[in-house]
Design an enzyme around this catalytic site. Structure first.
Site, PDB file in Angstrom:
ATOM      1  N   GLU A 134       1.681   3.849   3.009  1.00  0.00           N
ATOM      2  CA  GLU A 134       2.098   3.312   4.310  1.00  0.00           C
ATOM      3  C   GLU A 134       3.628   3.357   4.432  1.00  0.00           C
ATOM      4  O   GLU A 134       4.313   2.346   4.469  1.00  0.00           O
ATOM      5  CB  GLU A 134       1.497   1.909   4.476  1.00  0.00           C
ATOM      6  CG  GLU A 134      -0.028   1.979   4.478  1.00  0.00           C
ATOM      7  CD  GLU A 134      -0.758   0.639   4.335  1.00  0.00           C
ATOM      8  OE1 GLU A 134      -0.101  -0.420   4.359  1.00  0.00           O
ATOM      9  OE2 GLU A 134      -1.997   0.666   4.186  1.00  0.00           O
ATOM     10  N   GLU A 160       0.094  -4.641  11.005  1.00  0.00           N
ATOM     11  CA  GLU A 160      -0.277  -3.223  10.894  1.00  0.00           C
ATOM     12  C   GLU A 160       0.499  -2.464  11.959  1.00  0.00           C
ATOM     13  O   GLU A 160       0.242  -2.614  13.148  1.00  0.00           O
ATOM     14  CB  GLU A 160      -1.780  -3.031  11.136  1.00  0.00           C
ATOM     15  CG  GLU A 160      -2.688  -3.770  10.159  1.00  0.00           C
ATOM     16  CD  GLU A 160      -3.020  -2.955   8.916  1.00  0.00           C
ATOM     17  OE1 GLU A 160      -2.475  -1.832   8.770  1.00  0.00           O
ATOM     18  OE2 GLU A 160      -3.814  -3.446   8.096  1.00  0.00           O
ATOM     19  N   HIS A 176       2.209  -3.445   6.951  1.00  0.00           N
ATOM     20  CA  HIS A 176       1.203  -2.415   6.670  1.00  0.00           C
ATOM     21  C   HIS A 176       1.173  -1.403   7.809  1.00  0.00           C
ATOM     22  O   HIS A 176       1.763  -1.604   8.854  1.00  0.00           O
ATOM     23  CB  HIS A 176      -0.195  -3.047   6.557  1.00  0.00           C
ATOM     24  CG  HIS A 176      -0.393  -3.871   5.325  1.00  0.00           C
ATOM     25  ND1 HIS A 176      -1.159  -3.458   4.266  1.00  0.00           N
ATOM     26  CD2 HIS A 176       0.092  -5.079   4.977  1.00  0.00           C
ATOM     27  CE1 HIS A 176      -1.134  -4.375   3.315  1.00  0.00           C
ATOM     28  NE2 HIS A 176      -0.383  -5.386   3.715  1.00  0.00           N
ATOM     29  N   ARG A 201      -3.122   4.961  -2.263  1.00  0.00           N
ATOM     30  CA  ARG A 201      -3.002   3.620  -1.680  1.00  0.00           C
ATOM     31  C   ARG A 201      -2.732   2.533  -2.716  1.00  0.00           C
ATOM     32  O   ARG A 201      -1.965   1.604  -2.498  1.00  0.00           O
ATOM     33  CB  ARG A 201      -4.319   3.305  -0.950  1.00  0.00           C
ATOM     34  CG  ARG A 201      -4.554   1.824  -0.604  1.00  0.00           C
ATOM     35  CD  ARG A 201      -5.923   1.682   0.047  1.00  0.00           C
ATOM     36  NE  ARG A 201      -6.387   0.324   0.200  1.00  0.00           N
ATOM     37  CZ  ARG A 201      -6.281  -0.385   1.326  1.00  0.00           C
ATOM     38  NH1 ARG A 201      -5.676   0.118   2.374  1.00  0.00           N
ATOM     39  NH2 ARG A 201      -6.794  -1.601   1.392  1.00  0.00           N
ATOM     40  N   HIS A 255       0.863  -1.182   0.000  1.00  0.00           N
ATOM     41  CA  HIS A 255       0.000   0.000   0.000  1.00  0.00           C
ATOM     42  C   HIS A 255       0.900   1.232   0.000  1.00  0.00           C
ATOM     43  O   HIS A 255       1.738   1.413   0.891  1.00  0.00           O
ATOM     44  CB  HIS A 255      -0.940  -0.001   1.207  1.00  0.00           C
ATOM     45  CG  HIS A 255      -2.068  -0.975   1.048  1.00  0.00           C
ATOM     46  ND1 HIS A 255      -2.593  -1.692   2.085  1.00  0.00           N
ATOM     47  CD2 HIS A 255      -2.749  -1.350  -0.070  1.00  0.00           C
ATOM     48  CE1 HIS A 255      -3.573  -2.467   1.619  1.00  0.00           C
ATOM     49  NE2 HIS A 255      -3.688  -2.284   0.319  1.00  0.00           N
TER      50      HIS A 255
HETATM   51 ZN   LIG Z   1      -2.066  -1.587   4.086  1.00  0.00          ZN
END
Ligand SMILES: [Zn+2]
Ligand SMILES: *[C@@H]1O[C@H](CO)[C@@H](O)[C@H](O)[C@H]1NC(C)=O
Ligand SMILES: *[C@@H]1O[C@H](CO)[C@@H](O)[C@H](O)[C@H]1NC(C)=O
Length: 429
Positions: free
Chosen positions: A182, A383, A306, A235, A179
């Site tokens: 990020e 994340e 992420h 993104r 992404h």
């Molecule tokens: Zn992500």
């Protein structure tokens, strides 16, 4: 409703809709705000998600089981307020001016660039990351090896580095920056590479030398360059659609594993989680698939980096009605990561569970594909920081703390994997 007092102040200011272009050709997000919207019913969720498909005015930042984070253009406050009241949900402001955060991130980058080029006091561009990789490969010719996943839609090379101190090590694959916005993910991945090569700490040496590392610091190279040059909040990939003027696919919904099942991705090309016209429509994801398939016998653990929300997400993403056969182990391994990170002085807390259970159904993601289709039994989406104070625009001063947490967390994760028998060699090397 928490939002009302803020809205009264802002609705008198009449502003153009959508982001405007700055003198440097980058989109500006002056007075764009970000709200956490709590919801309870599926109907409320679907109304809010519809709103987010108007990309000029609303953009989805994060979605969880009972909460959406939405970025709102200053011109769309009235509409937002109306929708919030109509759907009977509560909204809380957490970022009042996105551009202010982008500006201070940029200032930090410029300041750090004056002291030298590459480093972790700032976010590096793709060109800087690749130049640094070249230096590393020259400096450590025996233990490092360059590999190429393939070419992106816009023709950029997607590069990786393998670090191997000895034969017969278990393999850990790190996918990062799939992404585009990020940025903390590639900052963390490059910091880890540097630690594995330069640290003299026994704890780090042990971790570095007893595993083979396959690290792709930036998978979505086109999107990443786009976030540096045009739109910090991008993104997706950058491949145009044949059925829409909206560009790009969510690459983390594009793997051929339960693709588009259970509303686990959007079929609307304008949505942030558009799954694409077909699985592996994105050359970056096809390239990743080809490469990982070719070495899957060497990969024991898949970690997809992420941000944000401080979570460890294991399979399955496509359903919460079922759990993978080794789910108890996946939870135990995730707990080891979380406990180790929380024990650091920063005290950062990670939650963990299956993607579908802890967040919402999301199909076609890296962690599920590696687990379901490549036989990688330990597979997570991580994340990173934070939980919403800064979101994607995590200040550069947090890069090293986040990376230290990743290092300690991954070490504990791998220790637990070893204890549970997941690091045995799958094939002779
Ligand atoms: Zn992500
Ligand atoms: C942002 O909002 C403030 C008032 O809240 C206003 O003074 C300012 O002009 C706005 N900035 C832009 C670029 O629209
Ligand atoms: C709105 O939510 C409140 C609190 O949850 C509830 O009491 C009320 O009945 C809801 N109203 C509607 C129209 O759904």
């Amino acid at each position: 409703m928490a939002i009302n007092s803020v809205l009264v102040a802002l609705t008198f200011v009449v502003l153009a809709q959508g982001a405007s272009l700055g003198q440097d050709g980058r989109l500006r997000y002056d007075n764009f705000s970000v709200y956490k919207v709590k919801f309870e019913t599926a109907e409320q969720r679907s109304i809010l998600r519809k709103l987010a498909e108007d990309r000029e005015n609303f953009r989805l930042w994060h979605e969880a089981k009972d909460e959406l984070h939405l970025m709102i253009s200053p011109g769309a406050f009235n509409e937002f307020d109306t929708e919030i009241q109509r759907t009977n949900v509560s909204a809380n402001l957490f970022i009042s001016n996105v551009q202010e955060l982008i500006d201070s991130e940029e200032e930090g980058n410029l300041k750090a660039s004056r002291d030298g080029t590459f480093g972790w006091k700032k976010y590096n561009s793709l060109a800087e990351i690749y130049a640094w990789l070249d230096e590393i490969l020259v400096a450590y010719p025996v233990i490092t090896e360059s590999f190429i996943l393939g070419q992106s839609y816009e023709g950029r090379t997607i590069r990786g580095i393998k670090i191997s101190y000895k034969s017969n090590n278990p393999g850990v694959f790190i996918e990062s920056n799939i992404h585009a916005r990020e940025w903390i993910t590639s900052a963390t991945a490059t910091w880890l590479i540097n630690e594995f090569l330069t640290s003299e700490d026994d704890f780090v040496r042990n971790l570095a030398e007893n595993h083979d590392w396959y690290i792709v610091p930036v998978l979505n190279v086109d999107g990443f360059v786009y976030t540096h040059e045009k739109d910090r909040m991008w993104r997706k990939t950058r491949q145009p659609s044949e059925i829409s003027t909206c560009i790009g696919v969510d690459p983390n919904r594009n793997y051929d594993s339960h693709w588009m099942e259970n509303d686990g991705a959007s079929s609307n090309p304008c949505a942030e989680d558009y799954g694409g016209p077909n699985p592996f429509s994105e050359p970056e994801i096809q390239a990743m698939s080809d490469y990982v398939s070719s070495i899957k016998g060497k990969i024991n653990v898949m970690l997809a980096f992420h941000s944000y929300s401080q979570l460890l997400l294991s399979p399955y993403g496509h359903t919460k009605e079922e759990f993978p056969p080794n789910f108890d182990d996946l939870l135990a391994v995730a707990k080891a990561f979380g406990d180790a990170v929380e024990s650091l002085p920063y005290g950062t807390v990670y939650r963990y569970g299956s993607s579908a259970d802890i967040l919402y159904p999301a199909s076609g993601a890296t962690n599920d594909w590696a687990y379901n289709e490549q036989g990688v039994e330990i597979s997570y989406t991580i994340e990173y920081r934070d939980t919403g104070r800064y979101g994607f625009i995590l200040p550069p001063v947090q890069i090293i703390p986040n990376a230290e947490e990743a290092l300690v967390g991954i070490a504990a994760l791998l220790d637990k994997c070893e204890e549970l028998g997941y690091l045995r060699l799958k094939t002779t090397q």
